[in-house]
Design a protein around this motif. Structure first.
Motif, mmCIF file in Angstrom:
data_model
loop_
_atom_site.group_PDB
_atom_site.id
_atom_site.type_symbol
_atom_site.label_atom_id
_atom_site.label_comp_id
_atom_site.label_asym_id
_atom_site.label_seq_id
_atom_site.Cartn_x
_atom_site.Cartn_y
_atom_site.Cartn_z
ATOM 1 N N SER A 16 -88.954 37.013 -50.660
ATOM 2 C CA SER A 16 -89.753 35.800 -50.799
ATOM 3 C C SER A 16 -88.946 34.715 -51.486
ATOM 4 N N THR A 17 -89.095 33.492 -50.982
ATOM 5 C CA THR A 17 -88.388 32.342 -51.548
ATOM 6 C C THR A 17 -89.351 31.177 -51.730
ATOM 7 N N SER A 18 -88.937 30.237 -52.564
ATOM 8 C CA SER A 18 -89.715 29.027 -52.789
ATOM 9 C C SER A 18 -88.756 27.884 -53.059
ATOM 10 N N TYR A 19 -89.151 26.678 -52.622
ATOM 11 C CA TYR A 19 -88.252 25.530 -52.729
ATOM 12 C C TYR A 19 -88.974 24.291 -53.257
ATOM 13 N N ALA A 20 -88.198 23.431 -53.888
ATOM 14 C CA ALA A 20 -88.710 22.110 -54.228
ATOM 15 C C ALA A 20 -88.913 21.330 -52.935
ATOM 16 N N ASP A 21 -89.901 20.464 -52.926
ATOM 17 C CA ASP A 21 -90.177 19.678 -51.717
ATOM 18 C C ASP A 21 -88.965 18.858 -51.289
ATOM 19 N N SER A 22 -88.192 18.417 -52.261
ATOM 20 C CA SER A 22 -87.060 17.532 -51.960
ATOM 21 C C SER A 22 -85.944 18.220 -51.179
ATOM 22 N N VAL A 23 -85.925 19.551 -51.190
ATOM 23 C CA VAL A 23 -84.845 20.274 -50.501
ATOM 24 C C VAL A 23 -85.361 21.165 -49.374
ATOM 25 N N LYS A 24 -86.668 21.271 -49.250
ATOM 26 C CA LYS A 24 -87.247 22.158 -48.260
ATOM 27 C C LYS A 24 -86.774 21.775 -46.856
ATOM 28 N N GLY A 25 -86.337 22.775 -46.102
ATOM 29 C CA GLY A 25 -85.845 22.535 -44.757
ATOM 30 C C GLY A 25 -84.362 22.223 -44.691
ATOM 31 N N ARG A 26 -83.753 21.937 -45.844
ATOM 32 C CA ARG A 26 -82.313 21.638 -45.875
ATOM 33 C C ARG A 26 -81.524 22.692 -46.647
ATOM 34 N N PHE A 27 -82.121 23.253 -47.682
ATOM 35 C CA PHE A 27 -81.438 24.245 -48.516
ATOM 36 C C PHE A 27 -82.031 25.629 -48.248
ATOM 37 N N THR A 28 -81.174 26.646 -48.381
ATOM 38 C CA THR A 28 -81.619 28.029 -48.237
ATOM 39 C C THR A 28 -81.040 28.867 -49.365
ATOM 40 N N ILE A 29 -81.916 29.540 -50.092
ATOM 41 C CA ILE A 29 -81.472 30.460 -51.140
ATOM 42 C C ILE A 29 -81.459 31.865 -50.562
ATOM 43 N N SER A 30 -80.441 32.623 -50.935
ATOM 44 C CA SER A 30 -80.334 34.009 -50.487
ATOM 45 C C SER A 30 -79.615 34.810 -51.561
ATOM 46 N N ARG A 31 -79.605 36.120 -51.401
ATOM 47 C CA ARG A 31 -78.914 36.962 -52.383
ATOM 48 C C ARG A 31 -78.347 38.191 -51.710
ATOM 49 N N ASP A 32 -77.296 38.697 -52.318
ATOM 50 C CA ASP A 32 -76.690 39.951 -51.911
ATOM 51 C C ASP A 32 -76.733 40.869 -53.125
ATOM 52 N N MET A 55 -76.579 24.619 -48.673
ATOM 53 C CA MET A 55 -77.093 23.259 -48.702
ATOM 54 C C MET A 55 -76.593 22.516 -47.470
ATOM 55 N N ASN A 56 -77.508 22.085 -46.636
ATOM 56 C CA ASN A 56 -77.186 21.353 -45.416
ATOM 57 C C ASN A 56 -77.787 19.957 -45.484
ATOM 58 N N SER A 57 -77.305 19.100 -44.616
ATOM 59 C CA SER A 57 -77.814 17.719 -44.534
ATOM 60 C C SER A 57 -77.853 17.062 -45.912
ATOM 61 N N LEU A 58 -76.764 17.177 -46.619
ATOM 62 C CA LEU A 58 -76.721 16.678 -47.992
ATOM 63 C C LEU A 58 -76.845 15.164 -48.045
ATOM 64 N N LYS A 59 -77.507 14.714 -49.102
ATOM 65 C CA LYS A 59 -77.745 13.294 -49.323
ATOM 66 C C LYS A 59 -77.158 12.891 -50.677
ATOM 67 N N PRO A 60 -76.871 11.621 -50.874
ATOM 68 C CA PRO A 60 -76.348 11.185 -52.178
ATOM 69 C C PRO A 60 -77.277 11.578 -53.331
ATOM 70 N N GLU A 61 -78.570 11.611 -53.101
ATOM 71 C CA GLU A 61 -79.495 11.977 -54.168
ATOM 72 C C GLU A 61 -79.449 13.463 -54.509
ATOM 73 N N ASP A 62 -78.691 14.252 -53.760
ATOM 74 C CA ASP A 62 -78.469 15.653 -54.119
ATOM 75 C C ASP A 62 -77.343 15.803 -55.133
ATOM 76 N N THR A 63 -76.651 14.718 -55.437
ATOM 77 C CA THR A 63 -75.572 14.761 -56.415
ATOM 78 C C THR A 63 -76.108 15.205 -57.772
ATOM 79 N N ALA A 64 -75.508 16.278 -58.312
ATOM 80 C CA ALA A 64 -75.988 16.854 -59.572
ATOM 81 C C ALA A 64 -75.093 18.023 -59.962
ATOM 82 N N VAL A 65 -75.298 18.488 -61.180
ATOM 83 C CA VAL A 65 -74.738 19.771 -61.595
ATOM 84 C C VAL A 65 -75.775 20.844 -61.261
ATOM 85 N N TYR A 66 -75.358 21.822 -60.482
ATOM 86 C CA TYR A 66 -76.249 22.896 -60.045
ATOM 87 C C TYR A 66 -75.977 24.136 -60.881
#
Length: 116
Positions: A57-73, A83-94
């Motif tokens: 199960s995953t959950s996303y912020a509305d601002s990234v839904k449909g563009r970002f995918t979280i996964s784990r191994d 992170m796909n379809s990146l926008k300037p407003e995605d600029t940040a420390v993650y």
């Protein structure tokens, strides 16, 4: 002790893609949900995405839904953020985050910069 180490941040053009990784150690990784947060300059840290321990199960912020995918191994004790379809407003420390045995743990963060 619990350690979270992020990698994969970079400078990328508008519309580009990046995959972030967070390597975890010091706890039974598969038992705990993992999350990604980000903090842009002059702004508060905000939630990006979370994934349950087994990864079903995953959950996303509305601002990234449909563009970002979280996964784990869980074999590699690593959580990812594609992170796909990146926008300037995605600029940040993650940063990745885990609450382990009622304690909060953060990685050091990785810089993502999206140019317009």
């Amino acid at each position: 002790q619990v350690q979270l180490v992020e990698s994969g941040g970079d400078l990328v053009q508008f519309g580009g893609s990046l995959r972030l990784s967070c390597a975890a150690s010091g706890f039974t990784f598969s038992r705990y949900p993992m999350s990604w947060y980000r903090q842009a300059p002059g702004k508060e840290r905000e939630f990006v995405a979370t994934i349950t321990g087994p990864g079903e199960s995953t959950s996303y912020a509305d601002s990234v839904k449909g563009r970002f995918t979280i996964s784990r191994d869980n074999e590699k004790n690593t959580v990812y953020l594609q992170m796909n379809s990146l926008k300037p407003e995605d600029t940040a420390v993650y940063s990745c985050y885990a609450n382990v045995r009622f304690n909060n743990y953060w990685g050091q963060g990785t810089q993502v910069t999206v140019s317009s």
